[in-house]
Design a protein around this motif. Structure first.
Motif, PDB file in Angstrom:
ATOM      1  N   UNK A 361       0.798  -1.232   0.000  1.00 16.16           N
ATOM      2  CA  UNK A 361       0.000   0.000   0.000  1.00 16.16           C
ATOM      3  C   UNK A 361       0.827   1.277   0.000  1.00 16.16           C
ATOM      4  N   UNK A 362       2.047   1.210   0.594  1.00 18.38           N
ATOM      5  CA  UNK A 362       2.890   2.412   0.645  1.00 18.38           C
ATOM      6  C   UNK A 362       3.256   2.922  -0.753  1.00 18.38           C
ATOM      7  N   UNK A 363       3.200   2.036  -1.739  1.00 22.51           N
ATOM      8  CA  UNK A 363       3.529   2.431  -3.110  1.00 22.51           C
ATOM      9  C   UNK A 363       2.638   3.575  -3.578  1.00 22.51           C
ATOM     10  N   UNK A 364       1.364   3.520  -3.224  1.00 23.98           N
ATOM     11  CA  UNK A 364       0.430   4.507  -3.753  1.00 23.98           C
ATOM     12  C   UNK A 364       0.686   5.910  -3.200  1.00 23.98           C
ATOM     13  N   UNK A 365       1.122   6.005  -1.950  1.00 23.64           N
ATOM     14  CA  UNK A 365       1.477   7.315  -1.401  1.00 23.64           C
ATOM     15  C   UNK A 365       2.672   7.899  -2.144  1.00 23.64           C
ATOM     16  N   UNK A 366       3.645   7.040  -2.475  1.00 24.01           N
ATOM     17  CA  UNK A 366       4.817   7.511  -3.217  1.00 24.01           C
ATOM     18  C   UNK A 366       4.442   7.934  -4.632  1.00 24.01           C
ATOM     19  N   UNK A 367       3.532   7.200  -5.254  1.00 22.08           N
ATOM     20  CA  UNK A 367       3.086   7.562  -6.605  1.00 22.08           C
ATOM     21  C   UNK A 367       2.321   8.882  -6.569  1.00 22.08           C
ATOM     22  N   UNK A 421      13.569   4.090  -3.290  1.00 21.30           N
ATOM     23  CA  UNK A 421      12.140   3.903  -3.070  1.00 21.30           C
ATOM     24  C   UNK A 421      11.786   2.420  -3.060  1.00 21.30           C
ATOM     25  N   UNK A 422      12.370   1.678  -4.001  1.00 20.82           N
ATOM     26  CA  UNK A 422      12.090   0.242  -4.078  1.00 20.82           C
ATOM     27  C   UNK A 422      12.558  -0.468  -2.810  1.00 20.82           C
ATOM     28  N   UNK A 427      10.561  -4.051  -2.221  1.00 19.53           N
ATOM     29  CA  UNK A 427      10.425  -4.723  -3.511  1.00 19.53           C
ATOM     30  C   UNK A 427      11.814  -5.069  -4.040  1.00 19.53           C
ATOM     31  N   UNK A 428      11.894  -6.166  -4.749  1.00 18.26           N
ATOM     32  CA  UNK A 428      13.184  -6.769  -5.099  1.00 18.26           C
ATOM     33  C   UNK A 428      13.939  -6.026  -6.171  1.00 18.26           C
ATOM     34  N   UNK A 429      13.234  -5.457  -7.146  1.00 12.75           N
ATOM     35  CA  UNK A 429      13.940  -4.861  -8.268  1.00 12.75           C
ATOM     36  C   UNK A 429      13.123  -3.731  -8.864  1.00 12.75           C
TER      37      UNK A 429
END
Length: 431
Positions: A361-367, A421-422, A427-429
Motif C-alpha cells: 500500500x505504501x507504493x500509492x502514497x509515493x506515486x 524507493x524500491x 520490492x526486489x527490483x
C-alpha cells in the motif's frame, strides 16, 4: 508556509500531501503562487464535479450578489430557494418519478447523514443502524459511528454506539454473497442483531477504496429492507450529482431508497450545501424539530439551479461521463498490465476509478507524491491508503484527462525505477 504552520491546527490533512499555496483555478486546473499549473484529479474530494469557477455557474452567482439577493435566510422562503426546488423537481425528481420531500440541513454532508439517522430512528422507533465495512459517512459523532475506518473512529473520544457493521459487497471474496450473512442474522431471532431502523450504504465507497457494489447486490439489499421494514438510506454525497454517470448513483440498479443524502457537488461551485431526500410518508418532523443556522445557503441554491439547468435537462452529461470513464478505465488497465513488480487492481464506475495495491500500500502514497511533483493532484484512499483514486471534474477536457493519466504512468515509472524507493517498499527490483 510559515503562517499555516504557525497558526493552523495539526488536524490539517490535504495540504500535507500537496504542499503549495494555490491562488487561482479554472475547470480542472489549479495554479499556485509560483505560477505552476496542476491538473486536478481530486476535485475537492468530489465537490467540484463541474470544475473550478465554471463561468456558466459563476455568472448567475455574480448577478445574484449584485442585486443584493438574500444570502442568509435560515429556512425562510426566498426566491433562490423556490427556483432551486422547481428546477430539482422538474429535471431530477419528475423524470425518475421520485416522490421525495426535501429537507435542507446545515451545510455539510455529515449534517445530512445525522439528520437521516435521526429521522429513521424517529419514524421506526428503533435505534440500530446497519452500515458496511469500509463505509465512510462523516466524522461527527452519529456519522462516524457508521464509518468503518479506525483512523476516524479512534478520534471520537467516546464510545460509538447503535451501529452494526455488515460486510460490503465483495468484502469476503468474489464468490461470497455477503447479504446471505445479513439475511441469516435478520431471520434468526437469536442472532443478537437488533432489528435496524435503517441500513446506510454507498453504491461506490469512495473514501473506503473505490469499492463498487453490484446492481444485483443493491437490488437484494433493497428487497431485504422492504421485507423487514428497514429504511434504506443511500449516501450519495460523494458519488451522486453525476459522478457515476446518472444524477443519482443508484439509478442503474433501479432501486428507490427511502432516504438519500446529498452534498459535495450539489451546490456545483464548492459552496456548502446538503440535503436529505425522504419518501413523503416519512416526513414526520415537527416544525423546527431538527434545525440549524445554516440550513439555507441561498448562494448555493443559485449555483445548484444553474448546474441543473446546464447539465441535467437531457442525457448529454451522462453520455460524457460514461465515455470519459471508459477512457480512464482503459488507461488504468494498461498501467496495471504493464507493471510487473506488484499486482494492481482496477476498480470503479463512471468517473470515479482507483488503482489498488494490497501487497504494497505504501507504493500509492509515493506515486501520489511523484504525481504532485509532475503537476498532478491525485489522492489515495482505502484502509491503508492502498488505492490511488482518480476523481477529476466531470467537465475536464479530453486532452487534459489524457495528460493526467499519462502523468500517472510516469509517476509509477519514477517510483519503480528509484532504487531507494524500491528498497523502502521492500520490492526486489526496479521495473
Amino acid at each position: 508556509m510559515s503562517i499555516f504552520n504557525r497558526l493552523e491546527s495539526n488536524v490539517r490533512g490535504y495540504c500535507r500531501s500537496f504542499p503549495t499555496t494555490f491562488t487561482t483555478a479554472q475547470n480542472a486546473t489549479l495554479t499556485d503562487e509560483n505560477g505552476q499549473d496542476f491538473i486536478d484529479f481530486l476535485a475537492g474530494a468530489g465537490t467540484l464535479n463541474y470544475g473550478h469557477n465554471n463561468s456558466d455557474i459563476k455568472d448567475p452567482l455574480i448577478e445574484y450578489l449584485q442585486r443584493d439577493g438574500v444570502l442568509h435566510g435560515l429556512d425562510m422562503h426566498t426566491d433562490a430557494k423556490a427556483q432551486f426546488l422547481e428546477a430539482f423537481e422538474e429535471h431530477i425528481l419528475w423524470p425518475l418519478e421520485l416522490d421525495y420531500k426535501i429537507q435542507f440541513t446545515g451545510p455539510t454532508g455529515t449534517n445530512a447523514v445525522e439528520a437521516a439517522f435521526k429521522l429513521a430512528r424517529k419514524v421506526t422507533g428503533r435505534t440500530n443502524i446497519v452500515s458496511f465495512t469500509n463505509g465512510f459517512h462523516g466524522v461527527s459523532l452519529g456519522s462516524v459511528a457508521a464509518t468503518g475506518n479506525s483512523h476516524f473512529r479512534d478520534a471520537a473520544g467516546t464510545p460509538l454506539n447503535n451501529v452494526t457493521f455488515m460486510p460490503f459487497d465483495g468484502y469476503l471474496g468474489e464468490d461470497v454473497d455477503t447479504l446471505d450473512y445479513f439475511e441469516r442474522l435478520l431471520r434468526d431471532s437469536s442472532s443478537g442483531l437488533d432489528l435496524p431502523a435503517a441500513v446506510v450504504v454507498e453504491t461506490v465507497q469512495g473514501e473506503g477504496g473505490v469499492n463498487v457494489a453490484s446492481v444485483e447486490w443493491l437490488q437484494k439489499l433493497e428487497e431485504l429492507c422492504h421485507e423487514f421494514e428497514i429504511l434504506l438510506i443511500v449516501d450519495d454525497i460523494q458519488v451522486g450529482c453525476g459522478r457515476t454517470g446518472t444524477f443519482f448513483s443508484f439509478e442503474e440498479a433501479g432501486i428507490v431508497p427511502d432516504i438519500v443524502t446529498l452534498s459535495k457537488s450539489l451546490s456545483a461551485y464548492g459552496l456548502p450545501m446538503s440535503l436529505v431526500l425522504m419518501k413523503s410518508e416519512l416526513d414526520e418532523w415537527k416544525p423546527g424539530e431538527h434545525n440549524g443556522t445554516f440550513r439555507g445557503n441561498n448562494l448555493a441554491f443559485v449555483s445548484a439551479k444553474a448546474a441543473i439547468d446546464l447539465y441535467w435537462q437531457d442525457y448529454s452529461m451522462t453520455r460524457s461521463v460514461k465515455r470519459k470513464g471508459a477512457l480512464i478505465e482503459k488507461r488504468l488497465q494498461e498501467i496495471a498490465e504493464d507493471i510487473n513488480d506488484v499486482e494492481l487492481e482496477v476498480r470503479g464506475r463512471g468517473m470515479i476509478w482507483g488503482l489498488a495495491c494490497r501487497e504494497c500500500p505504501e507504493l500509492m502514497e509515493l506515486v501520489s507524491a511523484a504525481a504532485f511533483k509532475r503537476g498532478l493532484i491525485i489522492e489515495t484512499s482505502g484502509t491503508d491508503s492502498h488505492v490511488l483514486k482518480c476523481l477529476p471534474p466531470l467537465t475536464i477536457d479530453d486532452d487534459q484527462l489524457i495528460s493526467g493519466l499519462e502523468t500517472i504512468t510516469e509517476s509509477f515509472a519514477a517510483v519503480l525505477n528509484d532504487a531507494e524507493a524500491m528498497k523502502s517498499l521492500g520490492l526486489a527490483h526496479a521495473n
